[in-house]
Design an enzyme around this catalytic site. Structure first.
Site, short mmCIF file in Angstrom:
data_model
loop_
_atom_site.label_atom_id
_atom_site.label_comp_id
_atom_site.label_asym_id
_atom_site.label_seq_id
_atom_site.Cartn_x
_atom_site.Cartn_y
_atom_site.Cartn_z
N VAL A 64 0.79 -1.16 0.06
CA VAL A 64 0.08 0.01 0.09
C VAL A 64 0.88 1.20 -0.15
CG1 VAL A 64 -1.77 1.22 1.24
CG2 VAL A 64 -1.84 -1.13 1.17
N CYS A 65 1.94 1.30 0.59
CA CYS A 65 2.88 2.36 0.87
C CYS A 65 3.40 2.73 -0.51
CB CYS A 65 4.09 2.13 1.99
SG CYS A 65 3.23 2.20 3.59
N SER A 66 3.84 1.47 -1.25
CA SER A 66 4.58 1.54 -2.65
C SER A 66 3.37 2.22 -3.53
CB SER A 66 4.78 0.22 -2.99
OG SER A 66 5.32 0.50 -4.21
#
Length: 172
Positions: A64-66
């Site tokens: 998700v951060c990516s």
């Protein structure tokens, strides 16, 4: 002793405790120091005069951060020079640089708070017992006032991209 907040945010459905104060819109943005690399500290006030989108993420090495960081890197191409996108995590500067190079991300600036946790404690995003940061987004105007604040209620979910971008454009 740092303020503790429980019940605002979950991780995989489980409530987590955040350390530090909740930062809301219409407040002055707290000054903080993070690292560009191991030896170069950067403060919020060094970016005064620009609108800042400040993204707190657990780790760029998670899906998700990516996705979020790549999306903001793509969006930043159309935001102009007056809006700066800053991504803050406790990833080491080495990990941030490796990830950006591997993913071809160059339109956001990544910063590490692994050493002092200054940003995490002042913006209330540090997850107690895990040592990583919750997902949050802040838009700070040119004068240093928070004009948008979002603590994503479930760490594994993406933030409200449209609201963040609209707040940044309105402040520019």
């Amino acid at each position: 002793m740092s303020e503790e907040r429980t019940g605002e945010v979950t991780m995989k459905g489980n409530p987590i405790t955040l350390l530090g104060p909740r930062i809301n819109a219409n407040e002055e943005a707290p000054e903080f120091t993070v690292l560009r690399n191991l030896t170069t500290p950067v403060t919020l006030s060094e970016t005064n005069g620009k609108v800042r989108i400040i993204l707190s993420v657990p780790s760029l090495d998670t899906p998700v951060c990516s996705l979020e960081t790549k999306r903001f890197s793509d969006e930043a191409k159309n935001l102009g020079d007056e809006i700066l996108v800053m991504v803050v995590s406790v990833d080491t500067p080495f990990a941030l640089n490796r990830w950006c190079a591997a993913e071809g991300v160059s339109n956001v600036q990544t910063f590490s708070d692994f050493r002092d946790r200054d940003f995490g404690r002042k913006y209330g995003v540090e997850i107690k017992d895990l040592g990583i940061y919750a997902r949050a987004a802040f838009v700070v105007d040119r004068q240093g006032e928070v004009v948008y604040s979002e603590y994503v209620s479930e760490v594994a979910q993406e933030p409200n991209y449209q609201a963040i971008l609209e707040a940044a454009r309105a402040a520019a």
